[in-house]
Design a protein around this motif. Structure first.
Motif, PDB file in Angstrom:
ATOM      1  N   ARG A 123      -0.324  36.160 -76.946  1.00 46.84           N
ATOM      2  CA  ARG A 123      -1.537  36.990 -76.866  1.00 46.84           C
ATOM      3  C   ARG A 123      -2.394  36.819 -78.119  1.00 46.84           C
ATOM      4  NH1 ARG A 123       2.170  42.049 -75.618  1.00 46.84           N
ATOM      5  NH2 ARG A 123       3.120  40.969 -77.358  1.00 46.84           N
ATOM      6  N   ARG A 124      -1.766  36.626 -79.252  1.00 45.25           N
ATOM      7  CA  ARG A 124      -2.496  36.391 -80.502  1.00 45.25           C
ATOM      8  C   ARG A 124      -3.238  35.057 -80.458  1.00 45.25           C
ATOM      9  NH1 ARG A 124       0.806  34.725 -85.052  1.00 45.25           N
ATOM     10  NH2 ARG A 124      -0.722  33.493 -86.112  1.00 45.25           N
ATOM     11  N   ILE A 125      -2.586  34.051 -79.885  1.00 47.98           N
ATOM     12  CA  ILE A 125      -3.217  32.738 -79.738  1.00 47.98           C
ATOM     13  C   ILE A 125      -4.403  32.847 -78.782  1.00 47.98           C
ATOM     14  CG2 ILE A 125      -2.874  30.381 -78.880  1.00 47.98           C
ATOM     15  CD1 ILE A 125      -1.488  30.961 -81.608  1.00 47.98           C
ATOM     16  N   ALA A 126      -4.213  33.550 -77.672  1.00 49.42           N
ATOM     17  CA  ALA A 126      -5.300  33.733 -76.702  1.00 49.42           C
ATOM     18  C   ALA A 126      -6.490  34.430 -77.359  1.00 49.42           C
ATOM     19  CB  ALA A 126      -4.805  34.523 -75.499  1.00 49.42           C
ATOM     20  N   ALA A 127      -6.221  35.412 -78.209  1.00 51.11           N
ATOM     21  CA  ALA A 127      -7.291  36.122 -78.905  1.00 51.11           C
ATOM     22  C   ALA A 127      -8.023  35.194 -79.877  1.00 51.11           C
ATOM     23  CB  ALA A 127      -6.729  37.336 -79.648  1.00 51.11           C
ATOM     24  N   SER A 128      -7.286  34.312 -80.552  1.00 47.74           N
ATOM     25  CA  SER A 128      -7.909  33.349 -81.467  1.00 47.74           C
ATOM     26  C   SER A 128      -8.800  32.380 -80.716  1.00 47.74           C
ATOM     27  CB  SER A 128      -6.839  32.571 -82.246  1.00 47.74           C
ATOM     28  OG  SER A 128      -6.166  33.419 -83.141  1.00 47.74           O
ATOM     29  N   VAL A 129      -8.332  31.932 -79.557  1.00 45.47           N
ATOM     30  CA  VAL A 129      -9.146  31.024 -78.737  1.00 45.47           C
ATOM     31  C   VAL A 129     -10.392  31.753 -78.236  1.00 45.47           C
ATOM     32  CG1 VAL A 129      -9.214  29.679 -76.588  1.00 45.47           C
ATOM     33  CG2 VAL A 129      -7.212  29.535 -78.090  1.00 45.47           C
ATOM     34  N   ALA A 130     -10.230  33.013 -77.834  1.00 43.96           N
ATOM     35  CA  ALA A 130     -11.380  33.791 -77.361  1.00 43.96           C
ATOM     36  C   ALA A 130     -12.396  33.979 -78.490  1.00 43.96           C
ATOM     37  CB  ALA A 130     -10.917  35.148 -76.832  1.00 43.96           C
ATOM     38  N   GLN A 131     -11.915  34.192 -79.706  1.00 44.22           N
ATOM     39  CA  GLN A 131     -12.808  34.433 -80.836  1.00 44.22           C
ATOM     40  C   GLN A 131     -13.421  33.152 -81.392  1.00 44.22           C
ATOM     41  OE1 GLN A 131     -10.999  36.494 -84.123  1.00 44.22           O
ATOM     42  NE2 GLN A 131     -12.911  36.686 -85.234  1.00 44.22           N
ATOM     43  N   HIS A 132     -12.611  32.101 -81.521  1.00 45.75           N
ATOM     44  CA  HIS A 132     -13.059  30.882 -82.199  1.00 45.75           C
ATOM     45  C   HIS A 132     -13.295  29.704 -81.263  1.00 45.75           C
ATOM     46  CE1 HIS A 132     -12.222  32.847 -86.003  1.00 45.75           C
ATOM     47  NE2 HIS A 132     -11.021  33.148 -85.559  1.00 45.75           N
ATOM     48  N   GLY A 133     -12.968  29.870 -80.001  1.00 48.11           N
ATOM     49  CA  GLY A 133     -13.139  28.775 -79.052  1.00 48.11           C
ATOM     50  C   GLY A 133     -12.226  27.608 -79.376  1.00 48.11           C
ATOM     51  N   GLU A 134     -12.699  26.428 -79.073  1.00 46.11           N
ATOM     52  CA  GLU A 134     -11.894  25.223 -79.238  1.00 46.11           C
ATOM     53  C   GLU A 134     -11.618  24.888 -80.707  1.00 46.11           C
ATOM     54  OE1 GLU A 134     -12.543  20.674 -78.075  1.00 46.11           O
ATOM     55  OE2 GLU A 134     -12.492  22.027 -76.345  1.00 46.11           O
TER      56      GLU A 134
END
Length: 135
Positions: free
Chosen positions: A13-24
């Motif tokens: 979930r932390r990784i998903a949040a990082s992707v949502a915030q910072h994209g690729e």
């Protein structure tokens, strides 16, 4: 002979949040080129699979950095360590550049295991010294 052992657990979930915030950009910082291609393909079909893939690679690179005793300092770098697969499908570590040279000088080989389940990814790495065979 064992050189070092490392393990890591990562909250997907932390990784998903990082992707949502910072994209690729987050994935580009962590993944080697081959891993990035696989991540893009998995994410396009099913974003949750992409998050799990990224989390397992993140955890493995953390475990690897602990096993070699460097943490995240030179020559260890996110993109210089890649999680590949043997023909059998077993995961393996592929090193690049200065990290490859550093590991080679120490005659290191690696045994790794990784897994993920719903919210967490876990990785384990054993670095072992395997001296060259002399004839």
């Amino acid at each position: 002979m064992i050189y070092g052992i490392g393990t890591d657990i990562c909250d997907i979930r932390r990784i998903a949040a990082s992707v949502a915030q910072h994209g690729e950009r987050f994935a580009q910082r962590v993944l080697a080129d081959g891993e990035l291609l696989t991540w893009r393909q998995r994410s396009a079909r099913w974003p949750a699979r992409g998050h799990s893939f990224l989390a397992t690679r993140f955890a493995m690179k953390e475990a690897f950095s602990k096993a070699i005793g460097l943490g995240m300092r030179s020559p260890m770098g996110w993109r210089l360590c890649e999680v590949g697969h043997a023909p059998s499908g077993q995961p393996c570590i592929i090193t690049h550049g200065a990290l490859r040279e550093w590991c080679g000088q120490r005659h290191l080989q690696f045994q790794v295991s990784l897994s993920d389940e719903k919210d967490y990814a876990v990785a384990f790495c054993i670095a072992q010294i395997v001296p060259p065979v002399r004839e």
